[in-house]
Scaffold this active site. Structure first.
Site, mmCIF file in Angstrom:
data_model
loop_
_atom_site.group_PDB
_atom_site.id
_atom_site.type_symbol
_atom_site.label_atom_id
_atom_site.label_comp_id
_atom_site.label_asym_id
_atom_site.label_seq_id
_atom_site.Cartn_x
_atom_site.Cartn_y
_atom_site.Cartn_z
ATOM 1 N N THR A 106 -2.810 -0.545 -4.860
ATOM 2 C CA THR A 106 -3.581 -0.741 -3.628
ATOM 3 C C THR A 106 -5.044 -1.001 -3.956
ATOM 4 O O THR A 106 -5.696 -1.855 -3.344
ATOM 5 C CB THR A 106 -3.452 0.482 -2.697
ATOM 6 O OG1 THR A 106 -2.070 0.730 -2.438
ATOM 7 C CG2 THR A 106 -4.168 0.241 -1.381
ATOM 8 N N ASP A 134 1.481 -7.669 -0.580
ATOM 9 C CA ASP A 134 1.769 -6.329 -1.092
ATOM 10 C C ASP A 134 3.281 -6.087 -1.040
ATOM 11 O O ASP A 134 3.984 -6.662 -0.212
ATOM 12 C CB ASP A 134 1.043 -5.295 -0.232
ATOM 13 C CG ASP A 134 1.055 -3.903 -0.844
ATOM 14 O OD1 ASP A 134 1.349 -3.785 -2.042
ATOM 15 O OD2 ASP A 134 0.762 -2.943 -0.112
ATOM 16 N N GLU A 135 3.788 -5.209 -1.932
ATOM 17 C CA GLU A 135 5.222 -4.841 -1.973
ATOM 18 C C GLU A 135 6.118 -6.089 -1.983
ATOM 19 O O GLU A 135 7.094 -6.195 -1.235
ATOM 20 C CB GLU A 135 5.580 -3.950 -0.771
ATOM 21 C CG GLU A 135 4.748 -2.698 -0.629
ATOM 22 C CD GLU A 135 5.089 -1.625 -1.665
ATOM 23 O OE1 GLU A 135 5.870 -1.897 -2.581
ATOM 24 O OE2 GLU A 135 4.551 -0.508 -1.546
ATOM 25 N N GLN A 155 11.174 -0.868 -8.252
ATOM 26 C CA GLN A 155 11.128 -0.065 -7.031
ATOM 27 C C GLN A 155 11.687 -0.827 -5.829
ATOM 28 O O GLN A 155 11.366 -0.501 -4.683
ATOM 29 C CB GLN A 155 9.694 0.389 -6.741
ATOM 30 C CG GLN A 155 9.131 1.341 -7.788
ATOM 31 C CD GLN A 155 7.806 1.946 -7.356
ATOM 32 O OE1 GLN A 155 7.736 2.821 -6.509
ATOM 33 N NE2 GLN A 155 6.726 1.463 -7.957
ATOM 34 N N ARG A 180 7.905 10.263 -8.203
ATOM 35 C CA ARG A 180 7.145 10.913 -7.124
ATOM 36 C C ARG A 180 6.441 12.166 -7.639
ATOM 37 O O ARG A 180 5.533 12.681 -6.990
ATOM 38 C CB ARG A 180 8.068 11.331 -5.970
ATOM 39 C CG ARG A 180 8.825 10.240 -5.231
ATOM 40 C CD ARG A 180 7.954 9.087 -4.813
ATOM 41 N NE ARG A 180 7.982 8.021 -5.822
ATOM 42 C CZ ARG A 180 7.135 7.002 -5.855
ATOM 43 N NH1 ARG A 180 6.151 6.938 -4.985
ATOM 44 N NH2 ARG A 180 7.235 6.073 -6.781
#
Length: 735
Positions: free
Chosen positions: A41, A224-225, A260, A611
């Protein structure tokens, strides 16, 4: 040094070498492979700020696409802190938000009214139901939710009804509904979410002037992503980029992580990253591999797991934060023991000064939460289910409990109103109003009013069917166990059949199965306290109400965070528990029958592991309750993929690791752990073996449950679905 150069240096301060390389790339399309916790980010936002500050583009001359409104707001907030600019006019937002903005500006060319409205999922479903009623479509053969899923899936592939293949009467009828639905939406001036993107894509494709206007405006496109984009979203981006013979050839700055990509069930296509590399002639992939979140033992475990996937773009996370603690592994005797272990560890961490908010419990399926929720409730540990509902608050559980309440007391008006038309049986709002008016006039319950209407001979087909169903359920529930009653509530009611037809009904069915387990567990724990001849139903309903009504932590309160792995994406915690690591749960048994399903399951595990910042617990159980019976399992292959040097086994020694090919046989291996030769001899078929049944045809053995004397075998029969068969009577043959 000039003021301009000083401000540029200030903007780039603190970036590592790879981040700096990504931020300051020249005008070219680039793929930024951003690992978990690598500061993607920051890189994306700093890239935008750097382009603006160096005069390469104006704030309104770039397009930045995110997947959530939250991410878009965060990006704009960071930009405001970095640069003295007004972000109000910038084109930063989600795919749907940006498409809405463009269509509003060009509604005439898009053949839409200026005031067109957007249908949310509930509104879309309502519109489809209304249309199907007009078309006289049988909603049992064509469940509205299934129709909605079909329409949205087609649109996400960039297809209109006339472009969809239809090979049989069923698919032809689906295509007809799709076509009429489009016409209805056009007449009414409304669009659904999938339509926003498709209508925008079609407008840009056919209107050269509008397309060239936006191509000339947006020289820089940042995404993004990127690993979560679907086919249509990628096609939409390519139109803005003006790739191919069309000038100008704008550049796309795509940030993502193929490791991911966990949303294939929503249409996400991880292959878009490979296609992007080829389509845009990407010469250099910038890999952000330095992780600022986790210690190296956790990262090394994640790297070891994901390295088993093929066709990766390839990266290896590392950190300068040190090794940290080993990954803790706990082998539980059963699911109750696993829950007890987790609760004890959470208590210990909390007593050591950890905030409960810093601890997360992850699981593959929502249904797994019930046993752990009960343990937390019993130990007075506050918790919050993130991105979902607590077990007894889930709609399908409330429906099943309402049927149980009607078995216990048919005068329960609240329970009756909940399920009188669920699953749908043609009892509309007007019929309900009339029933309630009759109950008031007769000063009786809704159930008695319904019986009276049936007795008078003019009840309506739906109401008559409901009364008959409840009476049948009540009759069948006499003299049987609580577990059997619960099975009746989930099957005879039609709930399971209803959810089987839903696009994403698998989790709901798993929750209904878990309710049966809850009934078994309740009787096992409370049989001594029940009166003789008591079925335990009243007490079980009270127990469920208490667990549903208490102990969910208030918003902002310190509480353990519980969630599925999917819901955990993008989050991080000081300590993480990953539970249920058994073959058939994680990886999920369905993954072996899906194209690249096992690889997506491995990516899910990778997301779960990454995580954790400081401490990671992995747990699995030798047995757990399924369908009200004990199911034996083996530890997940993902545990075997982690080097022993990274692990601290809390209660068992590592077993010799067999070769992956012999241990898993490239198929689901939910084989029960057996402790006797008698049990072994009762399993004539291997997990993953193809067998044939006289009625259901060819299938694949998935798992076993029960003891040698009453063992059941689970087989996936493809079109017929998963079936449980009594081993003694199955009469299977080798395929």
């Amino acid at each position: 040094m000039t003021t301009s150069n000083a401000s540029q240096d200030s903007l780039l301060t603190g970036l590592n070498n790879k981040q700096l390389e990504a931020v300051t790339l020249p005008h070219q399309s680039a793929l930024i492979l951003a690992g978990a916790g690598s500061g993607k980010t920051r890189v994306l936002t700093t890239r935008i700020a750097w382009l603006i500050q160096t005069g390469q583009v104006s704030p309104t001359g770039l397009l930045a696409v995110t997947f959530t409104n939250k991410a878009a707001k965060e990006m704009l907030t960071r930009l405001t802190a970095m640069l003295p600019i007004n972000t109000r006019g910038m084109w930063v937002g989600t795919f749907h938000g940006l498409c809405n903005r463009l269509l509003r500006a060009h509604h005439r060319e898009a053949l839409l009214p200026a005031t067109f409205q957007i249908l949310d999922s509930a509104d879309q479903l309502s519109a489809i139901k209304r249309l199907m009623k007009v078309m006289n479509v049988d909603d049992e053969k064509f469940p509205p939710k299934q129709v909605m899923g079909y329409i949205n899936s087609c649109k996400e592939e960039g297809l209109r009804a006339h472009s969809v293949d239809a090979y049989d009467p069923h698919s032809q009828r689906m295509r007809e509904i799709f076509e009429e639905y489009d016409k209805q939406c056009q007449r009414e001036g409304v669009v659904d979410f999938a339509e926003l993107l498709l209508r925008c894509y079609e407008l840009l494709s056919r209107d050269t002037n509008i397309r060239k206007h936006y191509q000339a405006r947006f020289k820089y496109i940042l995404v993004d992503e990127f690993q979560d984009t679907n086919k249509l979203q990628y096609m939409w981006l390519k139109l803005f980029a003006g790739m191919g013979k069309e000038e100008p050839n704008n550049c796309i700055f795509a940030v993502g992580d193929d490791d991911q990509s966990i949303y294939a069930f929503r249409g996400a296509r991880v292959g878009n990253m490979r296609d992007f590399e080829v389509d845009f002639k990407v010469q250099n992939i910038v890999k952000l591999e330095e992780n600022y979140r986790s210690h190296s033992n956790i990262l090394d475990a994640a790297n070891a797991i994901i390295s088993n996937n093929k066709n990766r773009l390839g990266k290896n996370l590392w950190t300068s934060a040190g090794e940290g603690e080993p990954v803790r592994v706990y082998q539980a005797y059963n699911d109750i023991d696993e829950a007890s272990f987790i609760v004890d560890e959470v208590k210990m961490l909390h007593s050591d000064g950890w905030a409960l908010n810093d601890i997360a419990l992850l699981y593959r399926s929502n249904a797994q939460s019930r046993v752990i929720e009960h343990a937390l409730f019993s130990n007075n540990i506050p918790y919050r289910v993130y991105g979902g509902l607590r077990f007894f608050e889930r709609a399908e559980i409330k429906h099943a409990m309402a049927y149980l309440r009607l078995i216990n007391n048919p005068e329960d008006d609240v329970a009756l109103l909940r399920v009188i038309n669920f699953p749908t049986r043609g009892i509309g709002a007007r019929s309900l109003e009339q029933l309630q008016e009759s109950a008031r006039a007769q000063d009786c319950s809704l159930w008695q009013a319904a019986i009276n209407k049936v007795g008078n001979g003019r009840p309506g087909k739906g109401l008559e069917g409901f009364v008959s169903l409840i009476k049948q359920i009540q009759d069948d529930a006499k003299g049987i166990t609580l577990t059997e009653m619960t099975e009746i509530a989930t099957t005879m009611s039609g709930l399971k059949n209803f959810y089987q037809l839903e696009k994403e009904g698998e989790d709901r069915i798993a929750n209904l199965d878990e309710l049966i387990n809850a009934a078994v567990s309740f009787m096992n724990n409370n049989s001594d306290a029940l009166e003789d001849n008591s079925s335990g139903l009243t007490e079980f309903l009270t127990h469920a109400s208490l667990e549903a009504g208490e102990h969910q932590a208030d918003v902002g309160a310190d509480a353990l965070q519980m969630m599925t792995v999917h819901a955990a994406k993008g989050l991080e915690f000081k300590g993480v528990f990953i539970s249920g690591l058994e073959e058939g749960l994680c990886p999920h048994e369905n993954s072996l029958y899906e194209n690249n399903g096992l690889e997506e399951e491995r990516r899910l595990m990778y997301v779960a592991v990454t995580r954790a910042r400081q401490r990671l617990y992995l747990s699995h159980a030798q047995s757990r309750m399924l369908h009200g019976q004990i199911r034996y399992g083996i530890a997940s292959r993902f545990l075997d993929e982690i080097p022993d040097a990274l692990l601290k086994r809390l209660n068992s020694k590592p077993a010799p690791k067999p070769s992956m090919s012999s241990h898993y046989d490239n198929s689901y291996q939910g084989a029960p752990t057996v402790s006797s030769s008698e049990q072994k001899s009762a399993m004539p078929w291997k997990i993953g073996q193809a067998v044939t049944h006289a009625k259901f045809g060819q299938g694949v053995v998935v798992s076993y449950e029960g003891n040698a004397s009453d063992m059941r075998i689970q087989i996936n029969f493809g079109r017929e679905g998963l079936k449980w068969l009594a081993m003694e009577y199955a009469k299977l043959e080798k395929a």
